[in-house]
Design a protein around this motif. Structure first.
Motif, PDB file in Angstrom:
ATOM      1  N   ALA A 217      -8.738  13.698  23.542  1.00  0.00           N
ATOM      2  CA  ALA A 217     -10.078  13.972  24.079  1.00  0.00           C
ATOM      3  C   ALA A 217     -11.153  13.304  23.217  1.00  0.00           C
ATOM      4  O   ALA A 217     -12.147  12.763  23.733  1.00  0.00           O
ATOM      5  N   LYS A 218     -10.929  13.319  21.882  1.00  0.00           N
ATOM      6  CA  LYS A 218     -11.920  12.687  21.002  1.00  0.00           C
ATOM      7  C   LYS A 218     -11.901  11.165  21.164  1.00  0.00           C
ATOM      8  O   LYS A 218     -12.948  10.519  21.191  1.00  0.00           O
ATOM      9  N   ALA A 219     -10.687  10.600  21.259  1.00  0.00           N
ATOM     10  CA  ALA A 219     -10.593   9.142  21.447  1.00  0.00           C
ATOM     11  C   ALA A 219     -11.316   8.756  22.739  1.00  0.00           C
ATOM     12  O   ALA A 219     -12.057   7.778  22.790  1.00  0.00           O
ATOM     13  N   TRP A 220     -11.105   9.561  23.773  1.00  0.00           N
ATOM     14  CA  TRP A 220     -11.791   9.284  25.043  1.00  0.00           C
ATOM     15  C   TRP A 220     -13.310   9.282  24.842  1.00  0.00           C
ATOM     16  O   TRP A 220     -14.012   8.347  25.241  1.00  0.00           O
ATOM     17  N   ALA A 221     -13.819  10.342  24.207  1.00  0.00           N
ATOM     18  CA  ALA A 221     -15.276  10.474  24.047  1.00  0.00           C
ATOM     19  C   ALA A 221     -15.847   9.338  23.196  1.00  0.00           C
ATOM     20  O   ALA A 221     -16.892   8.767  23.526  1.00  0.00           O
ATOM     21  N   TYR A 222     -15.142   8.969  22.090  1.00  0.00           N
ATOM     22  CA  TYR A 222     -15.669   7.911  21.220  1.00  0.00           C
ATOM     23  C   TYR A 222     -15.606   6.542  21.899  1.00  0.00           C
ATOM     24  O   TYR A 222     -16.449   5.681  21.652  1.00  0.00           O
ATOM     25  N   HIS A 223     -14.611   6.331  22.760  1.00  0.00           N
ATOM     26  CA  HIS A 223     -14.550   5.021  23.436  1.00  0.00           C
ATOM     27  C   HIS A 223     -15.582   4.967  24.559  1.00  0.00           C
ATOM     28  O   HIS A 223     -15.937   3.907  25.051  1.00  0.00           O
ATOM     29  N   ASP A 224     -16.064   6.170  24.955  1.00  0.00           N
ATOM     30  CA  ASP A 224     -17.006   6.274  26.075  1.00  0.00           C
ATOM     31  C   ASP A 224     -18.404   6.561  25.494  1.00  0.00           C
ATOM     32  O   ASP A 224     -18.746   6.039  24.449  1.00  0.00           O
ATOM     33  N   VAL A 225     -19.161   7.416  26.126  1.00  0.00           N
ATOM     34  CA  VAL A 225     -20.526   7.665  25.645  1.00  0.00           C
ATOM     35  C   VAL A 225     -20.634   8.941  24.810  1.00  0.00           C
ATOM     36  O   VAL A 225     -21.726   9.414  24.515  1.00  0.00           O
ATOM     37  N   GLY A 226     -19.479   9.508  24.422  1.00  0.00           N
ATOM     38  CA  GLY A 226     -19.499  10.658  23.517  1.00  0.00           C
ATOM     39  C   GLY A 226     -19.116  11.979  24.166  1.00  0.00           C
ATOM     40  O   GLY A 226     -19.127  13.029  23.507  1.00  0.00           O
ATOM     41  N   TYR A 227     -18.775  11.945  25.451  1.00  0.00           N
ATOM     42  CA  TYR A 227     -18.463  13.171  26.199  1.00  0.00           C
ATOM     43  C   TYR A 227     -17.242  12.927  27.087  1.00  0.00           C
ATOM     44  O   TYR A 227     -16.776  11.795  27.213  1.00  0.00           O
ATOM     45  N   ALA A 228     -16.776  13.994  27.725  1.00  0.00           N
ATOM     46  CA  ALA A 228     -15.708  13.845  28.727  1.00  0.00           C
ATOM     47  C   ALA A 228     -16.309  13.279  30.027  1.00  0.00           C
ATOM     48  O   ALA A 228     -17.533  13.133  30.140  1.00  0.00           O
ATOM     49  N   ARG A 229     -15.420  12.968  30.965  1.00  0.00           N
ATOM     50  CA  ARG A 229     -15.878  12.578  32.310  1.00  0.00           C
ATOM     51  C   ARG A 229     -15.218  13.483  33.341  1.00  0.00           C
ATOM     52  O   ARG A 229     -14.097  13.939  33.122  1.00  0.00           O
ATOM     53  N   ASN A 230     -15.893  13.685  34.448  1.00  0.00           N
ATOM     54  CA  ASN A 230     -15.270  14.487  35.509  1.00  0.00           C
ATOM     55  C   ASN A 230     -14.442  13.602  36.448  1.00  0.00           C
ATOM     56  O   ASN A 230     -14.404  12.382  36.272  1.00  0.00           O
ATOM     57  N   ALA A 231     -13.788  14.233  37.422  1.00  0.00           N
ATOM     58  CA  ALA A 231     -12.862  13.503  38.296  1.00  0.00           C
ATOM     59  C   ALA A 231     -13.575  12.398  39.085  1.00  0.00           C
ATOM     60  O   ALA A 231     -12.949  11.410  39.474  1.00  0.00           O
ATOM     61  N   ALA A 232     -14.866  12.535  39.287  1.00  0.00           N
ATOM     62  CA  ALA A 232     -15.612  11.509  40.042  1.00  0.00           C
ATOM     63  C   ALA A 232     -16.042  10.351  39.138  1.00  0.00           C
ATOM     64  O   ALA A 232     -16.743   9.438  39.585  1.00  0.00           O
ATOM     65  N   GLY A 233     -15.622  10.414  37.852  1.00  0.00           N
ATOM     66  CA  GLY A 233     -15.971   9.322  36.934  1.00  0.00           C
ATOM     67  C   GLY A 233     -17.370   9.456  36.343  1.00  0.00           C
ATOM     68  O   GLY A 233     -17.889   8.510  35.750  1.00  0.00           O
ATOM     69  N   ARG A 234     -17.973  10.645  36.479  1.00  0.00           N
ATOM     70  CA  ARG A 234     -19.328  10.847  35.928  1.00  0.00           C
ATOM     71  C   ARG A 234     -19.246  11.583  34.594  1.00  0.00           C
ATOM     72  O   ARG A 234     -18.390  12.459  34.414  1.00  0.00           O
ATOM     73  N   VAL A 235     -20.167  11.248  33.675  1.00  0.00           N
ATOM     74  CA  VAL A 235     -20.182  11.878  32.349  1.00  0.00           C
ATOM     75  C   VAL A 235     -20.445  13.375  32.492  1.00  0.00           C
ATOM     76  O   VAL A 235     -21.326  13.795  33.253  1.00  0.00           O
ATOM     77  N   ASP A 236     -19.667  14.175  31.742  1.00  0.00           N
ATOM     78  CA  ASP A 236     -19.796  15.633  31.805  1.00  0.00           C
ATOM     79  C   ASP A 236     -20.195  16.136  30.414  1.00  0.00           C
ATOM     80  O   ASP A 236     -19.377  16.175  29.495  1.00  0.00           O
ATOM     81  N   THR A 237     -21.461  16.495  30.248  1.00  0.00           N
ATOM     82  CA  THR A 237     -21.961  16.880  28.920  1.00  0.00           C
ATOM     83  C   THR A 237     -21.696  18.353  28.595  1.00  0.00           C
ATOM     84  O   THR A 237     -22.057  18.820  27.518  1.00  0.00           O
ATOM     85  N   SER A 238     -21.053  19.071  29.512  1.00  0.00           N
ATOM     86  CA  SER A 238     -20.917  20.515  29.310  1.00  0.00           C
ATOM     87  C   SER A 238     -19.635  20.911  28.572  1.00  0.00           C
ATOM     88  O   SER A 238     -19.427  22.070  28.260  1.00  0.00           O
ATOM     89  N   GLY A 239     -18.770  19.935  28.270  1.00  0.00           N
ATOM     90  CA  GLY A 239     -17.478  20.257  27.651  1.00  0.00           C
ATOM     91  C   GLY A 239     -17.585  20.538  26.161  1.00  0.00           C
ATOM     92  O   GLY A 239     -18.683  20.625  25.600  1.00  0.00           O
ATOM     93  N   ASP A 240     -16.409  20.669  25.519  1.00  0.00           N
ATOM     94  CA  ASP A 240     -16.367  20.997  24.086  1.00  0.00           C
ATOM     95  C   ASP A 240     -16.805  19.825  23.217  1.00  0.00           C
ATOM     96  O   ASP A 240     -17.303  20.018  22.113  1.00  0.00           O
ATOM     97  N   ILE A 241     -16.573  18.604  23.697  1.00  0.00           N
ATOM     98  CA  ILE A 241     -16.875  17.439  22.847  1.00  0.00           C
ATOM     99  C   ILE A 241     -18.232  16.858  23.224  1.00  0.00           C
ATOM    100  O   ILE A 241     -18.463  16.427  24.361  1.00  0.00           O
TER     101      ILE A 241
END
Ligand SMILES: Cc1ncc(COP(=O)(O)O)c(C=O)c1O
Length: 425
Positions: A217-241
């Motif tokens: 999950a951290k590798a994902w966030a660091y390679h991206d904009v710092g957060y998880a993404r939802n199933a539609a491919g949009r950034v989800d700022t509400s998660g743990d990371i």
């Protein structure tokens, strides 16, 4: 298509493995992406999902839970180092035979690289590693240099025993194995590069793999904009990371090339391994020549033949004479050099490291009070006497996938003729 071919003046033809095999498959895949007008992985007109396919390929091949493609091996290292939570007060142990990105990923994160000797496998010396682990050691970066591994099992055991994270850098050894188990499946995390001179290539590209949910999950966030993404491919700022990303995604165009290339990985490494085994046997028969110690010769991915000579003078004479005899590449090639000339792969050739240059005018990480423990660390030539001696006496010959059996025999002949001239035979 123009291909360099073997000639008496140029016995090392077209040296770059993956790109030599770029053909219809790569062209078709890229064309699909362009016709779909969807070069972005997360959403678009008609996404072809090549990034997903390559990630799944590596998850399956390595038996890993997580895989994320990035736009370079350097980006992959940065992502892995950040995911490992390396920062001020931490050191990361790595062998002195490396690439600049191994150092810069740690330095840019605010941590301190600490150098470990290599042995005659040309990778990390496990005894020196064990001597150098301290409570400051956050991670060990095991770099599988020049296509093959060293004592990877023992190093993994040492890391486990001392409870430090193991990161494998498999940039130069994509497709290599240790007794059947792929390199990149031993550490907590592993990275790959798909840059132009690697076993398979997308021109540029990288990959980070892991098993733990948190590291993934951290590798994902660091390679991206710092957060998880939802199933539609949009950034989800509400998660743990919630952190600071690097946006080092791979585009669908690169992934399309890579998808075609990874189908060819075992074919490419098989060709190089066969020629490399031939070179090791033939050149290794010269009195005084010591081929690289391969713990598992069948696991070598094959792109480099490393031979150590009794003295630095003999190594230089062998390079001079064999190059004059035609063991050299065409324009822009590398092959058949003293290893001291292998640029920023040799720790002391990294000027910014030796001079402890900071990433900013404040001089961090070296000036950081949390890194005071490292103030006497030296990175100048002499810091690793065992490696310095080995490198001085060693020669590196690239093993082009285009090299034929006859071509390899001719290289061996030139080596034998040169050895006669200097009285080794
Ligand atoms: C051992 C090693 N690690 C990392 C990298 C970085 O890869 P890239 O060039 O894709 O950034 C390289 C590239 O040459 C490498 O040789």
């Amino acid at each position: 298509m123009v291909m360099e071919t073997i000639s008496e003046e140029n016995l090392l033809p077209y040296e770059w493995p993956g790109s030599y095999f770029i053909g219809e498959e790569e062209i078709d895949a890229v064309t699909k992406v362009l016709l779909a007008r969807s070069p972005y992985r997360f959403y678009g007109h008609d996404v072809q999902h090549y990034t997903d396919k390559v990630e799944e390929f590596y998850r399956q091949r390595l038996g890993r839970k997580n895989a994320v493609l990035v736009n370079s091996g350097t980006g992959a290292l940065s992502t892995a180092i950040l995911a490992a939570d390396v920062g001020p007060g931490d050191e990361v142990l790595m062998p002195g035979y490396l690439w600049v990105a191994c150092l810069s990923a740690v330095v840019r994160a605010g941590g301190i690289p600490k150098l470990v000797e290599i042995d005659d496998t040309f990778t990390m010396d496990p005894d020196d590693l064990e001597r150098k682990i301290t409570p400051r050691t956050k991670a060990v970066l095991l770099i599988h240099m020049s296509g093959a591994c060293g004592n990877v099992e023992r190093i993994a055991e040492i890391c486990k025993k001392h409870n430090v994270l193991l990161i494998e850098d498999t940039a130069q050894a994509n497709g290599a194995r240790f007794h059947g188990k792929p390199l990149g499946s031993f550490g907590d995390t592993a990275i790959y590069s798909f840059q132009y001179n690697k076993n398979v290539t997308a021109g540029e590209g990288g990959l980070v793999v892991s098993d733990s949910e948190l590291l993934g999950a951290k590798a994902w966030a660091y390679h991206d904009v710092g957060y998880a993404r939802n199933a539609a491919g949009r950034v989800d700022t509400s998660g743990d990371i919630q952190t600071w990303g690097q946006c080092t995604h791979m585009s669908e165009v690169s992934a399309a090339v890579l998808w075609a290339q990874v189908q060819k990985l075992d074919m490419i490494t098989g060709k190089m391994r066969a020629r490399n085994q031939q070179l090791y046997k033939g050149i290794g028969a010269i009195p005084g020549a010591s081929p690289r110690r391969l713990i598992d010769p069948e696991g070598d991915s094959g792109p480099f033949c490393l031979i150590t000579w009794p003295t630095a003078e003999i190594a230089q004479q062998m390079v001079d004479l064999t190059r004059a005899g035609g063991v050299k590449p065409g324009p822009n090639g590398i092959g058949n050099i003293r290893m001291t000339e292998w640029g920023m792969h040799i720790y002391y050739n990294n000027v910014a490291l030796v001079e402890k240059k900071g990433v900013n005018s404040a001089g961090r990480p070296w000036s950081d009070p949390l890194n005071d423990f490292a103030k006497d660390y030296s990175y100048a030539k002499g810091a690793l006497p065992q490696m310095d001696d080995l490198i001085e006496r060693s020669v590196m010959i690239t093993v082009p996938p285009a090299l034929t059996e006859e071509g390899a025999n001719r290289i061996i002949e030139v080596y034998h003729e040169s050895a006669k001239q200097i009285g080794l035979i």
